[in-house]
Scaffold this active site. Sequence first.
Site, mmCIF file in Angstrom:
data_model
loop_
_atom_site.group_PDB
_atom_site.id
_atom_site.type_symbol
_atom_site.label_atom_id
_atom_site.label_comp_id
_atom_site.label_asym_id
_atom_site.label_seq_id
_atom_site.Cartn_x
_atom_site.Cartn_y
_atom_site.Cartn_z
ATOM 1 N N GLN A 21 0.844 -1.185 0.000
ATOM 2 C CA GLN A 21 0.000 0.000 0.000
ATOM 3 C C GLN A 21 0.883 1.240 0.000
ATOM 4 O O GLN A 21 1.856 1.330 0.749
ATOM 5 C CB GLN A 21 -0.875 -0.010 1.260
ATOM 6 C CG GLN A 21 -1.283 1.356 1.813
ATOM 7 C CD GLN A 21 -2.319 2.058 0.973
ATOM 8 O OE1 GLN A 21 -3.141 1.406 0.334
ATOM 9 N NE2 GLN A 21 -2.300 3.380 0.976
ATOM 10 N N THR A 22 0.557 2.213 -0.843
ATOM 11 C CA THR A 22 1.344 3.439 -0.853
ATOM 12 C C THR A 22 0.496 4.622 -1.318
ATOM 13 O O THR A 22 -0.449 4.461 -2.088
ATOM 14 C CB THR A 22 2.583 3.297 -1.762
ATOM 15 O OG1 THR A 22 3.342 4.503 -1.732
ATOM 16 C CG2 THR A 22 2.189 2.974 -3.192
ATOM 17 N N ARG A 23 0.858 5.781 -0.819
ATOM 18 C CA ARG A 23 0.292 7.025 -1.343
ATOM 19 C C ARG A 23 1.414 8.017 -1.647
ATOM 20 O O ARG A 23 1.165 9.193 -1.883
ATOM 21 C CB ARG A 23 -0.701 7.641 -0.339
ATOM 22 C CG ARG A 23 -0.072 8.231 0.913
ATOM 23 C CD ARG A 23 -1.125 8.922 1.777
ATOM 24 N NE ARG A 23 -0.555 9.766 2.798
ATOM 25 C CZ ARG A 23 -0.229 9.392 4.021
ATOM 26 N NH1 ARG A 23 -0.416 8.141 4.389
ATOM 27 N NH2 ARG A 23 0.285 10.262 4.876
ATOM 28 N N HIS A 50 10.636 5.315 -2.197
ATOM 29 C CA HIS A 50 12.052 5.590 -1.952
ATOM 30 C C HIS A 50 12.773 4.281 -1.657
ATOM 31 O O HIS A 50 12.183 3.201 -1.662
ATOM 32 C CB HIS A 50 12.236 6.634 -0.849
ATOM 33 C CG HIS A 50 11.490 6.362 0.413
ATOM 34 N ND1 HIS A 50 11.825 5.334 1.255
ATOM 35 C CD2 HIS A 50 10.433 6.996 0.984
ATOM 36 C CE1 HIS A 50 11.020 5.332 2.298
ATOM 37 N NE2 HIS A 50 10.166 6.322 2.160
ATOM 38 N N HIS A 92 11.372 1.834 0.923
ATOM 39 C CA HIS A 92 10.217 1.080 0.441
ATOM 40 C C HIS A 92 10.660 -0.038 -0.501
ATOM 41 O O HIS A 92 10.174 -1.170 -0.427
ATOM 42 C CB HIS A 92 9.243 2.004 -0.294
ATOM 43 C CG HIS A 92 8.531 2.966 0.588
ATOM 44 N ND1 HIS A 92 7.985 4.145 0.116
ATOM 45 C CD2 HIS A 92 8.270 2.946 1.923
ATOM 46 C CE1 HIS A 92 7.411 4.805 1.116
ATOM 47 N NE2 HIS A 92 7.576 4.091 2.219
ATOM 48 N N ARG A 99 6.340 0.970 9.083
ATOM 49 C CA ARG A 99 6.276 1.935 10.180
ATOM 50 C C ARG A 99 5.195 2.977 9.902
ATOM 51 O O ARG A 99 5.101 3.515 8.812
ATOM 52 C CB ARG A 99 7.645 2.622 10.327
ATOM 53 C CG ARG A 99 7.738 3.611 11.477
ATOM 54 C CD ARG A 99 9.069 4.336 11.449
ATOM 55 N NE ARG A 99 9.203 5.154 10.252
ATOM 56 C CZ ARG A 99 8.716 6.396 10.131
ATOM 57 N NH1 ARG A 99 8.057 6.952 11.134
ATOM 58 N NH2 ARG A 99 8.886 7.068 9.012
#
Length: 391
Positions: free
Chosen positions: A199-201, A205, A208, A294
């Site tokens: 999941q990302t918004r 980097h 990740h 995190r």
Amino acid sequence: MSVRDDAIAAHGGGELVDLKAPVSERAALAAHGAKLAAVALNARDLADLEMLASGAFSPLTGFMGEADYIRSRDEMRLASGVPWSIPITLGVDETMAKSLKAGQEIALAAEDGRRLAILKLAEIYKVDRKSEAQNVFGTAEDAHPGAKNVTSMPPYCLAGKLTLIEEIPGRTFLDYPREPRQTRAAFRERGWKKIVAFQTRNPTHRAHEYIQKTALEICDGLMIHPLMGETKGDDVPAAVRMETYKVLLDLYYPSNRAMIGVFPAHMRYGGPREAILHAIARRNYGCTHFIVGRDHAGVGNYYGSYDAQKIFERFEPSEMGITPLMFENTFYCKRCNSMASFKTCPHSDEDRLILSGTKVREMLRAGDAPPPEFTRPELAAILVRAMRAAK
């Protein structure tokens, strides 16, 4: 690798919900819907409607009734006992609520009045939005964007089964799989049995990338699954984010082991509770594993760094049906000469390159690319160019 049967049950143990009317019936349903009283949906309502209609919110078959709402708000479960951490409701004001009655059909409409769905109204009930925000987000403060969204919602809720009769407007990135049946088909075509979702918004980097590839060591495939619904105004625009994901996968990931999907939900910034909802949805998308890093779905200082990981302890693995993969904060260590985490690196903070999102945004606004130990140069160039264009 042999192609598997689609053996991953939807959340709750059943089949994926499908609330879309057959194409052959849509014209007649549209004519019927034009005669009904209509409720106009905002951007967040539209995102929830899409998630419901596609089965991404299985086992829900519509906006929540009162029993599901109360237990979800207070116990993170549906009335049936199935885990569900955040209420999904359709709010209307008192005037609209009092003009309707249970048993009738109403239309759900876009802002331009176009009818998108028909709702068979089962319940009308009133809620305390401040209490909801406090329970779900741990605060009702306007400084918390998710809490503010909830407290600004009207207090009356409409519940009932939905039938989608028209494509939802404003959908983007249609070249990528967007619905659970599409991602499940993509996994079958690739022969993946163990699939991890990320999941990302934000742009990806190196930290990740490190945890994605670590997860990929134990899985057959990785789905980078960016949230493309409404986010905070200072988040990186969706088109820029998507460009960075594509470049990253083209250059640094094996083409047969990674893919991009689109997650059309809106961002609630619900921290631990939203981590549970994100995991539930990814199970519906056909994933077997879900990365929880995190401060997952956090905002400000409202949640502890690892609260979103600890909350999974409140559910039995069998009832979640998807395996969370927990990662600590990761970084580049100059002495290790590699990416590492607090679990694997014995050195001090002086040796570690840890850049906050705020610091990176400051660098980009100044036209400076973050160091390659933090962001791949190709991605940094995209972000610098976008920041300059936005000035």
